[in-house]
Design an enzyme around this catalytic site. Structure first.
Site, short mmCIF file in Angstrom:
data_model
loop_
_atom_site.label_atom_id
_atom_site.label_comp_id
_atom_site.label_asym_id
_atom_site.label_seq_id
_atom_site.Cartn_x
_atom_site.Cartn_y
_atom_site.Cartn_z
N PRO A 193 -88.56 -23.24 19.32
CA PRO A 193 -87.60 -22.75 19.40
C PRO A 193 -87.10 -22.10 20.41
O PRO A 193 -87.51 -21.97 21.65
CB PRO A 193 -89.14 -21.75 18.28
CG PRO A 193 -89.76 -22.13 19.31
CD PRO A 193 -90.25 -23.38 20.01
N ASP A 214 -75.27 -35.31 23.24
CA ASP A 214 -75.65 -34.70 21.39
C ASP A 214 -74.51 -33.56 21.22
O ASP A 214 -74.84 -33.00 21.20
CB ASP A 214 -77.07 -34.44 21.90
CG ASP A 214 -77.65 -34.07 20.79
OD1 ASP A 214 -77.55 -34.36 19.56
OD2 ASP A 214 -79.06 -33.31 20.88
#
Length: 848
Positions: A543, A655
């Site tokens: 998170p 990415d």
């Protein structure tokens, strides 16, 4: 006597004419004239104004047609038409004839004809063509254009005077359709006389890409130095030239540069009457011009101050001091001793190749402005090859090799060298063996070993003094150890914001950067103990929370899950890479926290979160108009340019996707999440891995199928991002289309069938520049071609984006349009796969 109705009509007509005359306009139409105090004012911002002015208050009758800043006082003129022939009549005029010719007349023309003396002409009549509808329009960029239905026939930017403005193309010859002429920026004769002066700035006719200032036509006065792929090496103010100038090549114009102001349109370069090239920028608080840069700024910057084969060093007061290069002595000793250095130095002793002896070598000279008259060795592709070519050529006196310039070599006479205060520009000077004693590799190796030993001893003493492991040990030496002693854990837990690591690497602004070290208690307090109400989102590795540090600074805190795919190696990557990579389009790492088993990163807070939160949200899509989307595309490209070329080591992100593009308060993009990034050495072009990481839909075919990645892998992901930004749809959302297996395949089919406009997001379709969007789709299709060597590199992509007039090659049709489940079925076993399509990063997938 005039009747009352007729009188009323005349009064109303006169009032109407007065209103029309009082209106400001940016356009002079076919057959119209501009005279007296009337002016043109650019629209829509009203930045520039054009009209007649008298620069010399002592001679008010001498008038010129000029362009100046509309709202800045005193008047700042940026362009003059009739420089060699001032008007002397009481009412000169500017006329656009019915044939499309823009003329300055010494009087008022009748019916668009040149019945008054002609002072200046744009000479567009002969090439205007058969169509009419001519108009002259003043742009907010400061350019005055003559237009017809066929486009722009003439532009004042093609024929500058003494000023370079944002948006100009600096070329060898003036663009346009008329007779070719050389483009020069020529100074005024004096501050009150716009006639051509003694100094002119332009590009090297020899096509070296350098800028020169010439005096009296052909005497070289100053030069910029070679373009090294980032900036001109002889110009010390790196940020301006790094961001403001972009090189390009045109089949007709050859090498040229486009100049774009770094942060404001109110910025200009001027060649002064004394030969100084100076940059001014408007100070926002006072609207006054502020001097921010000028050349030459010291005596060493005048061309060839010390003559050939000598180095110039400037003192603090700007005075020159000349010294002969090693292996050379003054040509005329008496003149040299008297301070007359113009004859320079000659070689002594001779090179070994001149006396049939071996042993010649090279002496690296750092922070040197490279000499003039370099030549490019196109057959060499690496530094050893460049060295060998120069060593085997007795006429070669020095060489330089960089990834951006390639192999540059010089003859035996090295002209215009001076020592720079900044910039790692090394010149390899060729010397005989007798002059290289003390510079032999054995001595260098011994020096390096001694330095390493001293460094190790100092590090040991420092560690002993601190009685424990500090954060620098963790970053640079202890990443492989997951378990440490209890005492070390206590020390790590007590680290606080008062401690930091200082980084002095190759950063964009040339300043040092510090990586702060936070205690876990400080992080818990900032995030309300990792409260769900503070959670910004959750990625594949854990998170992200919003936090507020003491003092009110907002930060984003990324807390890596203990069972996430990102372990110590990935954490090491992210800390080292982001701490050293500093660029306006890369997210900035502020600090970290690593007590016990925690791995926490603290970033600058991005109030607008990530690009996908806007792009794929129907309620927020409308906030991204086409201009913002294009700016985001360019910003991402600039960030990739830094990673692939301008940073010390080439970095492949691996990415690149919409969720990893963060947006600041001004909607400027910043590339984030470097956990999967890899660094390349200077001689590496690609890498093969058996651990494929990334996100389906963005991964290049050669990477997904074979584990081969390179900078072209990021280019593929960037192409997919462009298509997402244009369509407003996720890459994987096209899987539902019949016969189209990914966004690249669908886009290519639409483009090939001449339906590319159907790809444009309906939210922006009505207000965007369709021509510009279609060009971006074309560029994206070039980026997502199957074979890596067919894709353009990022510097080429940036040139394509910035130059909308150049032609683009046709993209090849994609053949490897694989669905996610087809890739999945081609892999060996379920346990080797951990991926999903579109949102979650794939962390374990073994390539063939």
């Amino acid at each position: 006597m005039v009747s009352s109705p007729r009188l009323l009509f005349l009064l109303l007509a006169g009032a109407s004419l007065c209103c029309v005359a009082a209106q400001k306009t940016d356009t002079l139409r076919q057959g119209e004239s501009l005279s007296g105090a009337a002016t043109l004012v650019s629209s829509p911002e009203g930045v520039f104004e054009a009209g007649f002015f008298a620069p010399d208050p002592k001679q008010p009758s001498r008038q010129y047609l000029g362009i100046w800043y509309h709202s800045i006082s005193p008047r700042t003129v940026v362009w003059v038409a009739n420089r060699v022939a001032p008007a002397t009549s009481a009412s000169p005029s500017l006329t656009l004839t019915v044939t499309g010719d823009l003329r300055v007349l010494d009087g008022t023309a009748a019916n668009g004809t040149a019945d008054a003396p002609l002072l200046w002409s744009s000479n567009t009549t002969s090439r205007a063509g058969p169509r009419g509808g001519y108009s002259a329009v003043l742009q907010d960029t400061g350019s005055l254009e003559v237009r017809s239905e066929d486009g722009v026939l003439w532009d004042s930017f093609w024929h500058p005077t003494d000023t370079i403005l944002s948006g100009m193309r600096i070329t060898l010859q003036a663009p346009g359709r008329g007779p070719k002429e050389r483009m020069l920026f020529t100074s005024w004769a004096s501050e009150t006389d716009p006639s051509p002066g003694r100094y002119a700035l332009g590009l090297d006719p020899g096509n070296s890409g350098q800028a020169y200032i010439w005096k009296d036509g052909n005497v070289t006065y100053w030069r910029s130095g070679q373009w090294n792929g980032v900036n001109f090496i002889g110009i010390p103010w790196r940020p301006l030239y790094r961001s403001g100038f972009t090189p390009a090549i045109d089949p007709v114009l050859g090498n040229y540069y486009t100049y774009t102001a770094t942060n404001t349109s109110l910025q200009r370069f001027v060649v002064l009457p004394n030969g100084t090239d100076i940059c001014y920028m408007v100070r926002k608080s006072s609207q006054d011009w502020e001097l921010v840069w000028y050349q030459p700024s010291n005596e060493c910057e005048y061309y060839a101050t010390c003559g050939p084969n000598a180095k110039c060093t400037a003192s603090q007061d700007g005075k020159a001091k000349c010294t002969c290069l090693k292996g050379f002595h003054p040509k005329l000793q008496e003149q040299w001793n008297a301070g007359n250095w113009s004859q320079g130095c000659i070689r002594s002793p001779p090179l070994g190749c001149e006396t049939n002896q071996s042993g010649d070598g090279f002496l690296p000279m750092g922070n040197i402005k490279w000499p003039d008259f370099s030549y490019w060795v196109s057959t060499v592709g690496d530094e050893p090859g460049c060295r060998t070519v120069c060593l085997n050529n007795c006429s070669c006196g020095a060489y330089v090799y960089t990834a951006t310039t390639g192999c540059l070599a010089w003859g035996n006479e090295l002209i215009d060298m001076h020592e720079l205060q900044t910039g790692a520009y090394t010149l390899n000077l060729k010397l005989p063996a007798s002059e290289l004693r003390g510079h032999h590799p054995i001595w260098k190796i011994a020096t390096i070993i001694s330095a390493i030993v001293l460094f190790v001893l100092a590090a040991c003493l420092l560690l002993w003094w601190k009685h424990g492991r500090n954060i620098k040990d963790a970053v640079h030496g202890s990443w492989r150890s997951r378990h440490s002693s209890t005492q070390s854990q206590q020390n790590s837990a007590m680290l606080d914001i008062s401690q930091s690591i200082r980084f002095d690497d190759d950063v964009e602004d040339g300043k040092s950067h510090e990586l702060k070290v936070y205690s876990l208690d400080r992080i818990r307090t900032a995030t309300s103990n990792f409260s769900d109400s503070n959670k910004l989102g959750e990625g594949g590795f854990g998170p992200v929370y919003m936090g507020t540090l003491p003092g009110g600074e907002e930060v984003a805190v990324k807390r890596l899950c203990r069972n996430s795919g990102q372990g110590l190696e990935e954490f090491k990557n992210e800390v080292i890479l982001i701490a050293k990579l500093q660029h306006r389009n890369l997210v900035r790492l502020l600090g970290c926290c690593i007590p016990r088993e925690e791995k926490i990163l603290v970033y600058e807070y991005m109030p607008n979160k990530s690009l996908d939160a806007f792009l794929f949200n129907p309620e927020k899509q409308r906030l991204l108009d086409w201009k913002k989307r294009f700016d985001i595309i360019e910003g991402i490209a600039r960030g990739l340019l830094y990673l692939h070329r301008d940073s010390r080591l080439r970095v492949v992100h691996r990415d690149l996707k919409a969720s990893n593009i963060l947006l600041d308060a001004d909607m400027k993009p910043k590339i984030s999440d470097f956990g999967m990034a890899r660094m390349f050495g200077g001689d590496q072009n690609q890498f093969n891995t058996n651990r494929v990481v990334g996100t389906f839909g963005y991964m290049s075919p050669e990477y997904a199928m074979e584990g081969i990645f390179s900078v072209k892998s990021d280019v593929y992901g960037f192409g997919v991002l462009i298509l997402e930004i244009i369509t407003g749809k996720r890459a994987v959302s096209f899987h539902c289309h019949e016969d189209s297996l990914n966004i690249a395949g669908y886009a290519w089919r639409q483009w090939n069938e001449d339906n590319a406009a159907e790809l444009i997001d309906p939210v922006i379709r009505a207000s965007c520049s369709v021509r510009q969007v279609l060009r971006c789709i074309h560029i994206a299709l070039l980026c997502v071609q199957d074979h890596a060597d067919e894709r353009p590199d990022i510097p080429t992509v940036i040139l394509m984006l910035s130059n909308d007039s150049s032609s683009l090659p046709n993209p090849r049709p994609p053949t490897l349009m694989l669905r996610g489940r087809e890739i999945e079925s081609s892999k060996s076993s379920e346990k080797d796969r951990s991926h999903s399509i579109g949102t979650v990063t794939m962390t374990q997938l073994h390539g063939r």
